[in-house]
Write a protein that holds these residues in place. Structure first.
Motif, PDB file in Angstrom:
ATOM      1  N   ASP A 134       4.326 -24.935  28.315  1.00 32.89           N
ATOM      2  CA  ASP A 134       4.710 -23.689  27.901  1.00 32.89           C
ATOM      3  C   ASP A 134       3.583 -23.050  27.095  1.00 32.89           C
ATOM      4  OD1 ASP A 134       7.151 -24.233  29.066  1.00 32.89           O
ATOM      5  OD2 ASP A 134       8.098 -25.109  27.347  1.00 32.89           O
ATOM      6  N   ASN A 137      -1.023 -22.943  29.394  1.00 33.26           N
ATOM      7  CA  ASN A 137      -0.460 -22.769  30.798  1.00 33.26           C
ATOM      8  C   ASN A 137      -1.340 -21.532  31.188  1.00 33.26           C
ATOM      9  OD1 ASN A 137       0.732 -20.618  29.584  1.00 33.26           O
ATOM     10  ND2 ASN A 137       2.716 -21.270  29.837  1.00 33.26           N
ATOM     11  N   TRP A 138      -2.378 -20.878  30.364  1.00 40.26           N
ATOM     12  CA  TRP A 138      -2.898 -19.802  30.877  1.00 40.26           C
ATOM     13  C   TRP A 138      -2.205 -18.410  30.675  1.00 40.26           C
ATOM     14  CZ3 TRP A 138      -8.025 -20.216  30.428  1.00 40.26           C
ATOM     15  CH2 TRP A 138      -8.510 -21.414  30.677  1.00 40.26           C
ATOM     16  N   GLN A 139      -0.831 -18.468  30.474  1.00 41.94           N
ATOM     17  CA  GLN A 139      -0.155 -17.360  29.982  1.00 41.94           C
ATOM     18  C   GLN A 139       0.146 -17.265  28.586  1.00 41.94           C
ATOM     19  OE1 GLN A 139       3.411 -17.898  32.553  1.00 41.94           O
ATOM     20  NE2 GLN A 139       2.070 -17.439  34.317  1.00 41.94           N
ATOM     21  N   ALA A 140       0.749 -18.124  27.802  1.00 40.05           N
ATOM     22  CA  ALA A 140       0.935 -18.347  26.534  1.00 40.05           C
ATOM     23  C   ALA A 140      -0.501 -18.230  25.787  1.00 40.05           C
ATOM     24  CB  ALA A 140       2.096 -19.402  26.103  1.00 40.05           C
ATOM     25  N   ASN A 143      -5.318 -23.223  28.795  1.00 39.32           N
ATOM     26  CA  ASN A 143      -5.356 -24.550  28.933  1.00 39.32           C
ATOM     27  C   ASN A 143      -6.017 -25.422  28.390  1.00 39.32           C
ATOM     28  OD1 ASN A 143      -4.067 -27.056  29.870  1.00 39.32           O
ATOM     29  ND2 ASN A 143      -4.203 -26.907  31.868  1.00 39.32           N
ATOM     30  N   ASN A 149      -1.547 -26.314  34.838  1.00 38.12           N
ATOM     31  CA  ASN A 149      -2.440 -25.086  35.618  1.00 38.12           C
ATOM     32  C   ASN A 149      -3.810 -25.546  35.552  1.00 38.12           C
ATOM     33  OD1 ASN A 149       0.175 -24.249  35.935  1.00 38.12           O
ATOM     34  ND2 ASN A 149       0.303 -22.591  34.636  1.00 38.12           N
TER      35      ASN A 149
END
Length: 322
Positions: A134, A137-140, A143, A149
């Protein structure tokens, strides 16, 4: 020559005591603890994070990491550390033990990850899965973990702890045992029993009382602790008390009040005998800094302290020794 050797021995012992921080530690201290954050929510720059090292060592594990840099900088100003904040972050902090993945316990770790050095993150598998999936993850956030990911940057090695199994903490003189706690169903938290030689320190992440949570997690923890308390090997307990007694039960959200905390201490005393707890340092963590809450909690704890615990209210960046 003999006098010179004796003087050298004294100097080495004194230097070892100073090496963990910029201040001399009391004789017989087993642990040096530097609170980097002590509040429970609201105070964005002062959230749960405690550096712990064996006395005489600069190799710290960070128990939770809600706030890092602000606390480190305060400790440097207070001459707890004789080196700049960046060096404390990269070289003194050797590992993290994260009780659960709520933001007020991991925000400092996440925000400082780009400038941190490679190290291990320890925790229960559920906690580490949240951090990896969570956050990393390369979004929040990028990594920085070692799975998930691609591409994984592998700055941090996420190491799952098996409940109640002793695990060495990489690059330190410490080991740790994790115990499962309940932080409001279904949220899992953890307690960490840290060992240095024959001495122990217990840190609890956020937890509700067994009575409220309908579990036996704290009871199991107290049972595991009782021989250490009886033998005087447990040097301190770090335990949360988030809300004053006026907080409605349905709004505790998996936290303790002074009454509930003392109820749990009484449960431990039933196993060890009350005299064994007299004078035991109990560090109160995670107080919610809402108006009037802190003063009420301190007053209620002092008034309810029939066990004669040594209650300690930590300050950010101020050295503690046990």
């Amino acid at each position: 020559m003999r006098i010179l050797l004796l003087l050298c021995g004294v100097w080495l012992q004194w230097g070892a005591a100073l090496s963990a921080c910029g201040q001399q530690l009391p004789a017989g201290a087993a642990f040096a603890v530097v609170p980097l954050g002590v509040k429970g929510g609201l105070a964005e720059g002062n959230l749960s994070a405690y550096l712990v090292a064996a006395a005489g060592s600069t190799d710290y594990v960070c128990l939770d990491a809600g706030s890092l840099r602000v606390g480190i900088e305060k400790a440097v100003v207070n001459q707890v550390f004789p080196v700049p904040a960046d060096e404390v972050l990269k070289r003194y902090i050797k590992a993290y033990c994260i009780s659960h993945a709520h933001l007020d316990h991991v925000a400092g770790l996440l925000l400082n990850a780009p400038d941190d050095a490679p190290k291990h993150i320890y925790g229960l598998s559920e906690c580490l899965a949240t951090i990896q999936n969570d956050y990393f993850n390369w979004q929040a956030w990028p990594n920085f973990g070692n799975a998930g990911n691609p591409p994984a940057l592998r700055k941090y090695q996420l190491q799952a702890l098996v409940p109640q199994q002793v695990s060495p903490i990489e690059n330190t003189r410490l080991s740790v045992q994790a115990f499962v706690l309940s932080h409001g169903s279904p949220m899992q938290s953890a307690a960490f029993l840290v060992r240095s030689q024959d001495s122990y320190l217990l840190y609890l992440g956020d937890t509700g009382a067994d009575e409220i949570e309908k579990t036996h997690n704290l009871r199991s923890l107290w049972q595991a602790l009782q021989p250490l308390v009886r033998r005087g090997q447990l040097k301190a307990i770090f335990i949360e008390t988030s809300y004053a007694n006026s907080q409605p039960t349905q709004q505790l959200f998996g936290h303790l009040t002074p009454a509930l905390m003392m109820q749990e201490m009484a449960a431990l005393a039933q196993l060890t005998g009350a005299p064994a707890l007299r004078g035991l340092p109990v560090v109160i963590t995670h107080i919610k800094p809402s108006e009037g809450n802190e003063a009420a909690i301190k007053k209620q704890l002092v008034e309810a302290n029939a066990l004669q615990l040594k209650l300690i209210f930590p300050e950010q960046g101020q050295l503690l020794t046990f």
